[in-house]
Design an enzyme around this catalytic site. Structure first.
Site, PDB file in Angstrom:
ATOM      1  N   TRP A   1       0.834  -1.221   0.000  1.00 53.83           N
ATOM      2  CA  TRP A   1       0.000   0.000   0.000  1.00 53.83           C
ATOM      3  C   TRP A   1       0.853   1.248   0.000  1.00 53.83           C
ATOM      4  O   TRP A   1       0.390   2.343  -0.278  1.00 53.83           O
ATOM      5  CB  TRP A   1      -0.967  -0.005   1.196  1.00 53.83           C
ATOM      6  CG  TRP A   1      -0.328   0.224   2.561  1.00 53.83           C
ATOM      7  CD1 TRP A   1       0.785  -0.399   3.052  1.00 53.83           C
ATOM      8  CD2 TRP A   1      -0.767   1.125   3.582  1.00 53.83           C
ATOM      9  NE1 TRP A   1       1.055   0.045   4.328  1.00 53.83           N
ATOM     10  CE2 TRP A   1       0.119   0.975   4.691  1.00 53.83           C
ATOM     11  CE3 TRP A   1      -1.817   2.028   3.703  1.00 53.83           C
ATOM     12  CZ2 TRP A   1      -0.018   1.713   5.869  1.00 53.83           C
ATOM     13  CZ3 TRP A   1      -1.957   2.758   4.885  1.00 53.83           C
ATOM     14  CH2 TRP A   1      -1.063   2.601   5.939  1.00 53.83           C
ATOM     15  N   ASP A   2       2.131   1.093   0.290  1.00 57.15           N
ATOM     16  CA  ASP A   2       3.069   2.210   0.239  1.00 57.15           C
ATOM     17  C   ASP A   2       2.907   2.966  -1.091  1.00 57.15           C
ATOM     18  O   ASP A   2       2.997   4.190  -1.143  1.00 57.15           O
ATOM     19  CB  ASP A   2       4.524   1.709   0.314  1.00 57.15           C
ATOM     20  CG  ASP A   2       4.792   0.788   1.488  1.00 57.15           C
ATOM     21  OD1 ASP A   2       3.872   0.078   1.913  1.00 57.15           O
ATOM     22  OD2 ASP A   2       5.941   0.748   1.969  1.00 57.15           O
TER      23      ASP A   2
ATOM     24  N   GLU B   1       0.638  -2.911  12.521  1.00 62.56           N
ATOM     25  CA  GLU B   1       0.825  -4.365  12.438  1.00 62.56           C
ATOM     26  C   GLU B   1       1.172  -5.009  13.781  1.00 62.56           C
ATOM     27  O   GLU B   1       1.429  -6.203  13.837  1.00 62.56           O
ATOM     28  CB  GLU B   1       1.881  -4.673  11.373  1.00 62.56           C
ATOM     29  CG  GLU B   1       1.389  -4.281   9.983  1.00 62.56           C
ATOM     30  CD  GLU B   1       2.440  -4.406   8.895  1.00 62.56           C
ATOM     31  OE1 GLU B   1       3.644  -4.422   9.227  1.00 62.56           O
ATOM     32  OE2 GLU B   1       2.060  -4.469   7.713  1.00 62.56           O
TER      33      GLU B   1
ATOM     34  N   LYS C   1       2.873  -0.118  16.346  1.00 62.87           N
ATOM     35  CA  LYS C   1       4.090  -0.070  15.538  1.00 62.87           C
ATOM     36  C   LYS C   1       4.116   1.230  14.733  1.00 62.87           C
ATOM     37  O   LYS C   1       5.149   1.837  14.518  1.00 62.87           O
ATOM     38  CB  LYS C   1       4.064  -1.268  14.591  1.00 62.87           C
ATOM     39  CG  LYS C   1       5.234  -1.417  13.671  1.00 62.87           C
ATOM     40  CD  LYS C   1       5.014  -2.666  12.802  1.00 62.87           C
ATOM     41  CE  LYS C   1       6.133  -2.906  11.833  1.00 62.87           C
ATOM     42  NZ  LYS C   1       5.774  -3.954  10.856  1.00 62.87           N
ATOM     43  N   GLN C   2       2.935   1.645  14.258  1.00 65.32           N
ATOM     44  CA  GLN C   2       2.889   2.773  13.315  1.00 65.32           C
ATOM     45  C   GLN C   2       1.528   3.453  13.355  1.00 65.32           C
ATOM     46  O   GLN C   2       0.585   2.919  13.930  1.00 65.32           O
ATOM     47  CB  GLN C   2       3.161   2.264  11.911  1.00 65.32           C
ATOM     48  CG  GLN C   2       2.105   1.317  11.369  1.00 65.32           C
ATOM     49  CD  GLN C   2       2.601   0.493  10.200  1.00 65.32           C
ATOM     50  OE1 GLN C   2       3.052  -0.625  10.382  1.00 65.32           O
ATOM     51  NE2 GLN C   2       2.529   1.045   8.995  1.00 65.32           N
TER      52      GLN C   2
HETATM   53  O1  IFM Z   1       3.611  -1.503   3.963  1.00 61.18           O
HETATM   54  C1  IFM Z   1       4.510  -1.478   5.018  1.00 61.18           C
HETATM   55  C2  IFM Z   1       3.767  -1.784   6.295  1.00 61.18           C
HETATM   56  O2  IFM Z   1       2.792  -0.794   6.564  1.00 61.18           O
HETATM   57  C3  IFM Z   1       4.711  -1.857   7.464  1.00 61.18           C
HETATM   58  N1  IFM Z   1       5.723  -2.847   7.203  1.00 61.18           N
HETATM   59  C4  IFM Z   1       6.504  -2.566   5.993  1.00 61.18           C
HETATM   60  C5  IFM Z   1       5.612  -2.483   4.775  1.00 61.18           C
HETATM   61  C6  IFM Z   1       6.452  -2.129   3.533  1.00 61.18           C
HETATM   62  O3  IFM Z   1       7.008  -0.859   3.657  1.00 61.18           O
END
Ligand code: IFM
Length: 750
Positions: A336-337, A476, A576-577
């Site tokens: 999705w990046d 995640e 994590k994010q």
């Molecule tokens: O798409 C990301 C994900 O959100 C977090 N882990 C790494 C992936 C690739 O950058």
């Protein structure tokens, strides 16, 4: 005069060798070349990749972005001694990647163990003018005595992807005592890759060729006079059977034609042609920051350079990998990046490229429909990780626990479904920013309807509402949760927009419409609670908490997983994010500013930022909340993900999403730009360190240039019709002009 845009490495340090290979990688979207040194070091990971060429190492394994034969290596011997920075004495060393021209240069003063001194100048570039060309120049000067210099270089097919050899050598040839040609086939996917190279020297020397152990090389020996530079020029070309510019030729024939076309063109000429394309890139897309710290400008230049070289703008069959073409991290897969972090830069600077990235998904719609059906759903379920074929490429297992021998399953392919709505979101943004009806009424609408159909089939009944159970949101560290707020809001947006554009383009499907309306009415959306908090999912706010300060200090390392199992992390308030914060970034108008600020503070305190996708998104939301200082801190920390002091931060490639997000933070955070139909809104939140910010934007047929200082906003309309401008809530009128200047204190156009 052009501004200097240079990324420098001042010392040779084996600890940083892989990091700089990634940071200083070169490319053009067709191929990417890591910045390995010409001479060999075991710590290096040489790498050259072409967009779209993947291969499965074994049945059932996910595809690797194939590491191509190396053309950048040179073995240099001086009077029989191998040149290496690990031998003799390095008297001076400097390497620079010139982001303005795409050229990589390295200058070394080296003293051999017997005291003789030599100057080396290495230069190379991957052409932006001819996507297939890699050119290098090696200049060696013996400074104080005569010396015998031997240079060996060619096409080295000993490269692997961490030990997996994907290429079968089909043929190696030397033609006309001049051209080295190697032809290879990927072992499973069956693509042909051809590489050809020629080497020419500034002085006549003794030449010979050899082919052994998958290496096809040419050796040139010259007797060098003291003080006289000897120059070796190499031109190498790459074609594959996937290329669309073969014009009926084989990749081998195309290579030979290309090299013949370069006859008589030296390194300098070819570089100038390529650099001219870079000049046009910077002219059209540069972001200028007057900052107290010039590092901010370098970080933005670096981001834009990589956004350009990671994007395969020549062919919509290929997507943008998380690491671009700079390394083998995530096996070169597309996440999705691409839609949420990288596409917006293209959309607002060269919309054609955004369309191409969406076409990449559209071309894989059938595979997404198959994945949905296999999993018992309708519509299109796009893979969490994607490569050339559109099949799910997420590896089944992550790293092994070396104490228990257990392999940790990766659940993203089975539950990280928000990617479906992310693609739909990007599709709508593309239309809103371009008005491209031709795309929207065909491919765009198909994407929207099929992704929308997926959500309708994905929802289940609970207490009279529709819910989305067992998902992974962007964060995640909380897997298999119910009603992840980001996912639910995005799913709703997806279905709502499918309906909207079906109506706009007269796509009649009554059954779809009825079902979609019922879905929108009944889907549960987590709303702010009494304290103003949007629950990240059904249970998150009731989970226990721990002190995260030690982990936050070491963010990016996933150190928490050394102390706690994934299951334990899953059962605590640990992120994590950005997750809810990502939702607030995308839908700022759906929540009051106090709610946004409240949630930013709450969730950030519980976020380790172990993902590189986190920091810059926090910067955007913090800036919009008027917390410029905090926003700037997040922005700077995001800049350091690749450019910071950690020696191994980027070994496997740069962080594409984070680089895209630096641009997002600048435009949507600090400039605080937003759009509403034919209106552009600006409510700048420049950090105190910045006195001015200038950037270009393309919007619905307009080419704009926006400059923001502490006291004034100036918008130049280079082309396209007038649009409404609202600055911090007040409207400014163009009155037929092509430029307006708004006094930020009086909020008045002048
Ligand atoms: O798409 C990301 C994900 O959100 C977090 N882990 C790494 C992936 C690739 O950058």
């Amino acid at each position: 005069m052009t501004r200097e845009r240079i990324l420098r490495e001042q010392h040779f340090d084996l600890n940083f060798i892989k990091k700089y290979e990634s940071l200083m990688a070169q490319g053009n979207g067709y191929l990417g070349l890591r910045a390995s040194h010409e001479e060999a070091y075991t710590e290096q990971t040489r790498g050259m990749y072409t967009a779209g060429i993947y291969n499965r190492p074994m049945e059932g394994e996910s595809a690797d972005l194939v590491n191509f034969p190396d053309v950048a290596g040179f073995r240099i011997k001086i009077d029989g001694t191998l040149f290496s920075l690990l031998a003799g004495e390095v008297r001076s060393y400097e390497r620079e990647l010139d982001l303005s021209t795409g050229e990589l240069r390295r200058e070394i003063l080296w003293r051999k163990s017997d005291g003789a001194e030599f100057r080396f100048l290495f230069r190379r570039f991957v052409s932006k003018d001819d996507l297939h060309l890699v050119a290098s120049e090696v200049r060696v000067t013996s400074l104080d005595r005569e010396a015998r210099i031997e240079v060996v270089t060619g096409i080295d097919a000993q490269q692997t992807n961490h030990g997996s050899q994907h290429l079968i050598e089909k043929e190696v040839r030397v033609l006309d005592e001049d051209v080295m040609l190697g032809t290879y086939r990927t072992s499973q996917s069956g693509h042909t890759a051809a590489l050809a190279a020629t080497v020419a020297g500034s002085a006549a020397g003794k030449e010979s060729f050899a082919a052994k152990n998958r290496q096809l090389v040419m050796s040139v020996k010259v007797e060098a006079a003291a003080g006289e530079p000897y120059v070796f020029e190499k031109k190498a070309v790459v074609y594959t059977s996937l290329d669309r510019d073969l014009d009926g030729r084989t990749p081998e024939a195309a290579c030979l034609d290309a090299l013949a076309g370069y006859a008589g063109k030296d390194y300098g000429t070819l570089l100038r042609n390529s650099a001219a394309k870079w000049t046009a890139f910077w002219r059209d897309k540069e972001v200028l920051i007057s900052s107290a710290d010039p590092f901010d400008q370098l970080a933005l230049d670096f981001a834009l350079y990589h956004l350009e070289i990671m994007t395969p703008a020549h062919d919509e069959r290929f997507g943008v990998g998380a690491k671009g073409l700079t390394g083998e991290g995530y096996k070169g897969h597309v996440f999705w990046d691409a839609e949420m972090f990288i596409l917006p830069f293209h959309l607002l600077t060269e919309p054609r490229k955004a369309r191409q990235l969406l076409r990449y998904r559209y071309l894989k719609l059938e595979q997404a429909q198959e994945k949905a059906a296999r999993n018992g759903y309708e519509g299109a379920l796009f893979p969490w990780e994607s490569a050339l074929t559109g099949e799910e490429e997420t590896p089944e297992f992550a790293a092994i626990n070396i104490r228990t021998g257990d392999r940790q399953r990766i659940s993203s392919a089975v539950a990280e479904h928000h990617i479906v709505a992310d693609i739909a979101f990007a599709t709508v943004q593309y239309y809103l920013h371009t008005g491209d009806e031709e795309f929207m009424k065909t491919e765009g609408l198909a994407l929207l309807m099929e992704t929308g159909r997926f959500w309708m089939s994905r929802a289940s009944e609970r207490d009279g509402r529709l819910v989305l159970e067992d998902v992974i949101g962007p964060d995640e560290y909380t897997e298999h949760v119910d009603n992840n707020a980001f996912t639910n809001y995005m799913a709703r947006y997806n279905v709502e927009q499918a309906l909207r554009y079906m109506e706009q383009f007269g796509a009649e499907d009554e059954a779809y419409r009825d079902r979609a309306e019922a879905f929108l009415e009944r889907l549960y959306l987590p709303v702010p609670d009494a304290a103003g908090l949007i629950p990240q999912d059904d249970t998150f706010l009731s989970l226990p908490e721990i002190d995260l300060s030690a982990y936050k200090e070491n963010q990016g390392s996933q150190g928490i997983l050394l102390d706690y199992s994934r299951q334990e992390v899953n059962r605590m308030q640990i992120l994590k994010q950005a997750d809810v914060v990502m939702l607030l970034y995308l839908f700022p108008d759906q929540f009051p500013l106090e709610v946004i600020a409240e949630n930013l503070a709450y969730y950030e305190a519980r976020t380790i930022h172990d993902s590189s996708l986190s920091k810059a998104v926090h910067a955007i939301v913090a800036a919009r909340c008027g917390e410029e200082e905090l926003a700037y801190r997040f922005f700077r920390e995001a800049c350091l993900i690749d450019l910071g002091p950690k020696p191994d931060s980027s070994d496997e490639g740069i962080h594409g999403a984070s680089l895209g997000a630096l641009w997002l933070a600048t435009v949507f955070g600090f400039a605080n730009v937003s759009f509403e139909g034919d209106c552009i809104r600006l409510d700048p939140k420049l950090p105190k360190e910045w006195s001015e910010l200038t950037f270009p934007l393309r919007y619905r047929g307009r080419h704009l240039e926006i400059s923001i200082s502490r006291s004034r906003i100036r918008i130049i309309r280079h082309s396209g019709p007038e649009l409404h401008v609202k600055v911090s809530g007040s409207e400014a009128e163009w009155n037929g002009r092509t430029e307006i200047s708004i006094d930020l204190f009086r909020k008045k156009a002048e």
